[in-house]
Enzyme design. Structure first.
Site, mmCIF file in Angstrom:
data_model
loop_
_atom_site.group_PDB
_atom_site.id
_atom_site.type_symbol
_atom_site.label_atom_id
_atom_site.label_comp_id
_atom_site.label_asym_id
_atom_site.label_seq_id
_atom_site.Cartn_x
_atom_site.Cartn_y
_atom_site.Cartn_z
ATOM 1 N N ASP A 182 0.871 -1.187 0.000
ATOM 2 C CA ASP A 182 0.000 0.000 0.000
ATOM 3 C C ASP A 182 0.908 1.238 0.000
ATOM 4 O O ASP A 182 1.751 1.390 0.889
ATOM 5 C CB ASP A 182 -0.901 -0.029 1.241
ATOM 6 C CG ASP A 182 -1.974 1.056 1.198
ATOM 7 O OD1 ASP A 182 -3.121 0.756 1.571
ATOM 8 O OD2 ASP A 182 -1.669 2.203 0.824
ATOM 9 N N ASP A 207 -3.738 2.233 -5.277
ATOM 10 C CA ASP A 207 -2.387 2.219 -4.691
ATOM 11 C C ASP A 207 -2.105 0.960 -3.866
ATOM 12 O O ASP A 207 -1.235 0.963 -3.016
ATOM 13 C CB ASP A 207 -2.174 3.472 -3.836
ATOM 14 C CG ASP A 207 -2.771 3.362 -2.446
ATOM 15 O OD1 ASP A 207 -3.786 2.660 -2.278
ATOM 16 O OD2 ASP A 207 -2.210 3.980 -1.524
ATOM 17 N N GLU A 208 -2.821 -0.103 -4.164
ATOM 18 C CA GLU A 208 -2.785 -1.260 -3.278
ATOM 19 C C GLU A 208 -2.843 -2.562 -4.080
ATOM 20 O O GLU A 208 -3.619 -2.662 -5.026
ATOM 21 C CB GLU A 208 -4.074 -1.194 -2.464
ATOM 22 C CG GLU A 208 -4.041 -1.606 -1.060
ATOM 23 C CD GLU A 208 -5.477 -1.545 -0.545
ATOM 24 O OE1 GLU A 208 -5.915 -2.549 -0.002
ATOM 25 O OE2 GLU A 208 -6.143 -0.512 -0.745
HETATM 26 P P1 TTP Z 1 -5.238 5.062 0.945
HETATM 27 O O1 TTP Z 1 -4.216 4.011 0.641
HETATM 28 O O2 TTP Z 1 -6.361 4.712 1.831
HETATM 29 O O3 TTP Z 1 -4.529 6.321 1.612
HETATM 30 P P2 TTP Z 1 -3.124 6.983 1.299
HETATM 31 O O4 TTP Z 1 -2.325 6.169 0.338
HETATM 32 O O5 TTP Z 1 -3.342 8.393 0.874
HETATM 33 O O6 TTP Z 1 -2.439 7.024 2.709
HETATM 34 P P3 TTP Z 1 -1.831 5.800 3.541
HETATM 35 O O7 TTP Z 1 -0.387 6.104 3.714
HETATM 36 O O8 TTP Z 1 -2.586 5.798 4.822
HETATM 37 O O9 TTP Z 1 -2.069 4.553 2.741
HETATM 38 O O10 TTP Z 1 -5.843 5.613 -0.396
HETATM 39 C C1 TTP Z 1 -5.103 5.717 -1.617
HETATM 40 C C2 TTP Z 1 -5.514 6.972 -2.361
HETATM 41 O O11 TTP Z 1 -6.916 6.951 -2.621
HETATM 42 C C3 TTP Z 1 -5.249 8.258 -1.620
HETATM 43 O O12 TTP Z 1 -3.918 8.748 -1.816
HETATM 44 C C4 TTP Z 1 -6.292 9.186 -2.167
HETATM 45 C C5 TTP Z 1 -7.448 8.279 -2.522
HETATM 46 N N1 TTP Z 1 -8.495 8.370 -1.488
HETATM 47 C C6 TTP Z 1 -9.570 9.246 -1.697
HETATM 48 O O13 TTP Z 1 -9.645 9.912 -2.722
HETATM 49 N N2 TTP Z 1 -10.526 9.344 -0.721
HETATM 50 C C7 TTP Z 1 -10.481 8.602 0.447
HETATM 51 O O14 TTP Z 1 -11.380 8.732 1.307
HETATM 52 C C8 TTP Z 1 -9.372 7.706 0.647
HETATM 53 C C9 TTP Z 1 -9.276 6.891 1.906
HETATM 54 C C10 TTP Z 1 -8.411 7.629 -0.346
HETATM 55 MG MG MG Z 2 -2.129 4.098 0.566
#
Ligand code: TTP
Ligand code: MG
Length: 364
Positions: A20, A118-119
């Site tokens: 992730d 992103d996962e």
């Molecule tokens: P996530 O992997 O949930 O968050 P992140 O990568 O920004 O942070 P983390 O380090 O905690 O993993 O989500 C991936 C992307 O999806 C994030 O960069 C932006 C988008 N996203 C949204 O647009 N709205 C949301 O509510 C969430 C959770 C994510």
């Molecule tokens: Mg993320």
């Protein structure tokens, strides 16, 4: 690169990696603009000096210190951190970066299941041992840093559910390996809310039963769980034990993305209908971003009191991936479709997908 003859290692064990990216949209922006690296960066709607509508997509870890987080109203973020760098999302850019990262994962020869923008899960069983799987994760982290310029967090575990919990365990730039023997001790102290899919509601219900940790969920009287959760009790218990037999599956392309809402009471209030449509727009836009897709067709469906449904679709001239294009088409279709009578259910669907927009296609 690795022996792909079987889905389990020579010892017969499954080894799953979950990756992730850290603060993905913000990380991509900070890489593109070194002058904002290390600052509170908030990607989302325009804050308009605190009066903006819409939400935070994500923010850098520097902004999280101020309490800003994904899905928070942008005005609230602005009050918490007015000096942050505020940026609008550039979905085309994030989709391209996502494709590059997934390509890096696929180059291992292991099976890869992308689960959001992103996962991904990677079936590393063929590498043979948890030590070798750790090395693979270290290499992938380095390659992403070198080629894409961002950090990510990995979990390595015997099942998808534990790998996902592990990738979240030491964010950002984390790597957490949980061997089969370590699973119970790793999970036991964590909050039940760390289990993927346990949202605020189930979390609160469990806490009301005095169950706050995964260890408590794993050992509590099953009849208490059945009393509160019925048929889902078994699933909760399995999750708490880290049991998850589901395979890492490479999926075929998604054919459509749809979201629907049933109103608590049938409504003919234009404001309520518009607000609900706005929610659906945000939800399908998010799902579209997770799949890193472009769409061409928007469909709106209205179900009136008494089961009569009307559906109308519209295909755009070009492929789009932005929320604004979804919003304007959905609004137009709703205006054409809705005669003002009370609505029971409202639905929005995207289809006609492609991985890139036409402008990004190569000449060949
Ligand atoms: P996530 O992997 O949930 O968050 P992140 O990568 O920004 O942070 P983390 O380090 O905690 O993993 O989500 C991936 C992307 O999806 C994030 O960069 C932006 C988008 N996203 C949204 O647009 N709205 C949301 O509510 C969430 C959770 C994510
Ligand atoms: Mg993320």
């Amino acid at each position: 690169m690795v022996n792909m003859s079987g889905q389990t290692s020579s010892a017969g064990q499954r080894i799953v990696l979950h990756a992730d990216m850290d603060c993905f949209y913000a990380a991509v922006e900070m890489h593109d603009r070194p002058e904002i690296a290390g600052k509170p960066v908030i990607v989302g709607a325009d804050p308009l000096g605190g009066a903006g509508r819409g939400v935070v997509s994500t923010c850098s870890y520097e902004a999280r210190v101020f309490g800003v987080k994904s899905a928070m109203p942008i005005g609230q973020a602005y009050r918490l951190c007015p000096d942050a760098v505020y940026l609008r999302p550039d979905m085309a850019k994030y989709a391209a970066v996502s494709a590059e990262i997934m390509g890096i994962f696929k180059s291992t020869g292991c099976r890869v299941q992308q689960v959001s923008i992103d996962e991904a899960f990677i079936d590393a069983s063929p590498v043979g041992s948890f030590a070798a799987a750790r090395d693979l994760a270290v290499r992938l982290k380095q390659e992403i840093r070198d080629r894409v310029g961002i950090t990510c967090s990995f979990g390595v575990a015997p099942s998808k559910i534990v790998a996902k919990i592990a990738s979240d365990y030491q964010k950002p730039d984390g790597l957490t390996v949980v061997t089969p023997e370590e699973v119970p001790a790793f999970l036991a102290p964590l909050s039940v809310r760390k289990i993927p899919g346990i949202g605020g509601k189930t979390g609160a219900q469990l806490e009301a039963l005095g169950i706050t940790t995964i260890g408590e969920l794993a050992t509590c009287d099953i009849q208490r769980l059945v009393g509160a959760f019925g048929r889902s009790a078994g699933l909760l218990r399995e999750a708490a034990l880290g049991h998850d037999e589901s395979e890492v599956v490479e999926r075929d392309g998604v054919k459509s993305i749809s979201k629907e809402t049933t109103f608590a009471h049938d409504t003919d209030d234009p404001d309520e209908v518009a607000a609900t449509m706005e929610l659906l727009v945000t939800e399908v836009a998010r799902a579209l971003a997770d799949e890193a897709l472009y769409f061409k067709t928007v469909t709106v469906r209205v179900r009136y009191t008494g089961f009569v449904s009307k559906t109308k679709a519209k295909s755009l001239l070009h492929y789009h991936n932005d929320e604004a294009a979804i919003r304007s088409s959905a609004g137009e279709l709703l205006r054409e479709l809705w005669d003002g009578k009370p609505i029971r259910r409202l639905g929005l669907r995207l289809s006609g997908f492609r991985k890139q927009d036409a402008g990004q296609q190569t000449l060949f």
